[in-house]
Design a protein around this motif. Structure first.
Motif, PDB file in Angstrom:
ATOM      1  N   ARG A 344      -7.085  93.573  61.485  1.00  0.00           N
ATOM      2  CA  ARG A 344      -7.090  92.948  60.151  1.00  0.00           C
ATOM      3  C   ARG A 344      -6.047  93.574  59.213  1.00  0.00           C
ATOM      4  N   ASP A 348      -2.945  91.607  57.474  1.00  0.00           N
ATOM      5  CA  ASP A 348      -2.757  91.510  56.021  1.00  0.00           C
ATOM      6  C   ASP A 348      -1.415  92.108  55.589  1.00  0.00           C
ATOM      7  N   ASP A 381      -4.709  84.279  55.500  1.00  0.00           N
ATOM      8  CA  ASP A 381      -5.973  84.950  55.199  1.00  0.00           C
ATOM      9  C   ASP A 381      -7.162  84.089  55.661  1.00  0.00           C
TER      10      ASP A 381
END
Ligand SMILES: NC(=O)c1ccc[n+]([C@@H]2O[C@H](COP(=O)([O-])OP(=O)(O)OC[C@H]3O[C@@H](n4cnc5c(N)ncnc54)[C@H](O)[C@@H]3O)[C@@H](O)[C@H]2O)c1
Ligand SMILES: [Fe+2]
Length: 385
Positions: A344, A348, A381
């Motif tokens: 993750r 990001d 996202d």
């Protein structure tokens, strides 16, 4: 608006067993010194030997380069270019999935035009010179056999570069569905969704035109009717044949229209996280469609009808297409980036760069709803899972 410039291969040999005719086709086109560009799997499987035998029987002097890599990189091209030059090739035959086909195209352009692939990156459009390319696809997906693109990753920057222009369009293709019978279920699903994405994006693109539209809608119908069957049973020959034809038709469609936001966002995922191209498309397709349908409901409604859906209004049809594609991805066991194991934090961190690279490719600019960088970051996202 300038008139669309339609480009097609001069010859397409289509059907089961067409590979056996490759020698005659190459000779009829006037070539006799082909280099076969392929990968180690197809070499080991024996398909390369069958192609070489067909070419040799027709009187060709053949050389083979089987060192292509999935999602070809600039670094991977050097050895192949050496083989093409040393053989004094008069044509390059790509045999394999999109990766060997794109490698063959890149070598054909570098052999005659020189320089590096960065010189050929969009928005540059390359007309020539290039050696002629003959494409023999073994996946029903990329459509590269009928497209004026090669997609090569810059080894230095990890950027997946879209290189467009007629110089990258094969002069001929051998579209033999029997070569796809060996695809495992995952590859079948991923490449099939790639072809479906080509057809939908070609149809909703701002560069859509009546010539490409027909190919796109036909491909959507055929893929909707066959993709689950071919995923469930790879030996289903009628379904394999249908998927192969649809993949080539979808290639014709987007080569003469364009892809759009899904492909723009998908290439950076492939480059940075090494996700197979069709799979990264599949991870994005439902969310990107949900983002886009409001800007072109009648175009998405046409796609929905081609997909076999019915509804009371264009808006309702467009929405049901999004739901149907979501269901298709679930049925084909498409993971989210999270379930695929992508970290993750890294996702990001890279999202702003991926958004920038997506926009630089030009593909998002063809989307019915053109996003800015922050909207692309928000979509990355949303799809993470
Ligand atoms: N030029 C274009 O217009 C265009 C369009 C779409 C995609 N692409 C590019 O194509 C590449 C993806 O191509 P792809 O999805 O066809 O896969 P691929 O060529 O990358 O091959 C994936 C794997 O499948 C194997 N394989 C190939 N044929 C097989 C068969 N018949 N049976 C079993 N295994 C087989 C290969 O050996 C390889 O290991 C990406 O780099 C993508 O960017 C190009
Ligand atoms: Fe694609």
């Amino acid at each position: 608006m300038t008139a669309p410039q339609i480009g097609l291969p001069r010859r397409l040999a289509v059907g089961g067993g067409a590979l056996a005719d490759s020698g005659r086709l190459v000779r009829e086109l006037g070539f006799s010194r082909p280099v076969v560009v392929t990968d180690a799997f197809l070499s080991a499987q024996g398909t390369v030997a069958r192609l070489v035998a067909a070419l040799t029987d027709a009187g060709c002097e053949v050389s083979v380069f089987d060192g292509t890599v999935p999602d070809p990189t600039t670094d991977s091209l050097g050895p192949g270019l050496g083989v093409v030059r040393e053989h004094r090739a008069d044509c390059v035959i790509g045999l394999g999935g999109g990766s060997p086909l794109d490698t063959a195209k890149a070598l054909a352009v570098l052999a005659e035009g020189g320089g590096t692939m960065r010189d050929y990156k969009a928005p540059t459009v390359t007309v020539g010179p290039a050696l002629p390319v003959i494409a023999v696809p073994t996946t029903a997906g990329s459509g590269s056999e009928a497209t004026q693109f090669s997609i090569i990753t810059d080894s230095a920057s990890d950027e997946k570069m879209l290189c467009p222009g007629p110089a990258f369009l094969p002069v001929a293709a051998i579209v033999d569905y029997e070569l796809t019978l060996s695809m495992p279920a995952r590859l079948t699903a991923d490449t099939g969704v790639d072809a479906l994405t080509h057809a939908i994006e070609a149809y909703v693109s701002r560069k859509a035109n009546p010539f490409a539209d027909g190919f796109a809608l036909t491909a959507i119908s055929t893929i909707a009717a066959n993709i689950r069957a071919v995923y469930a049973d790879g030996a289903d020959r009628p379904a394999r044949e249908a998927m192969m034809l649809a993949a080539t038709q979808a290639g014709v469609a987007f080569s003469n229209s364009s892809v759009a936001l899904v492909h723009g966002m998908s290439r950076p995922i492939g480059a940075h996280f090494h996700v197979a191209h069709g799979l990264s498309n599949a991870m994005l397709l439902p969310a990107v469609m949900r983002f886009s349908v409001g800007a072109a409901p009648s175009r998405y409604a046409d796609c929905a009808r081609a997909y076999g859906l019915s509804g009371d209004s264009d808006e309702a049809l467009a929405r049901s297409l999004v739901v149907a594609i979501e269901q298709l991805c679930a049925d084909l066991a498409v993971p989210t980036p999270r379930a695929y194991g992508i970290d993750r934090t890294r996702w990001d961190e890279l999202a702003p760069l991926m958004a920038e690279q997506a926009l630089a490719s030009g593909s998002p600019g063809n989307n019915p709803r053109v996003p800015d960088a922050s909207e692309i970051v928000a979509l990355y996202d949303e799809v993470y899972g």
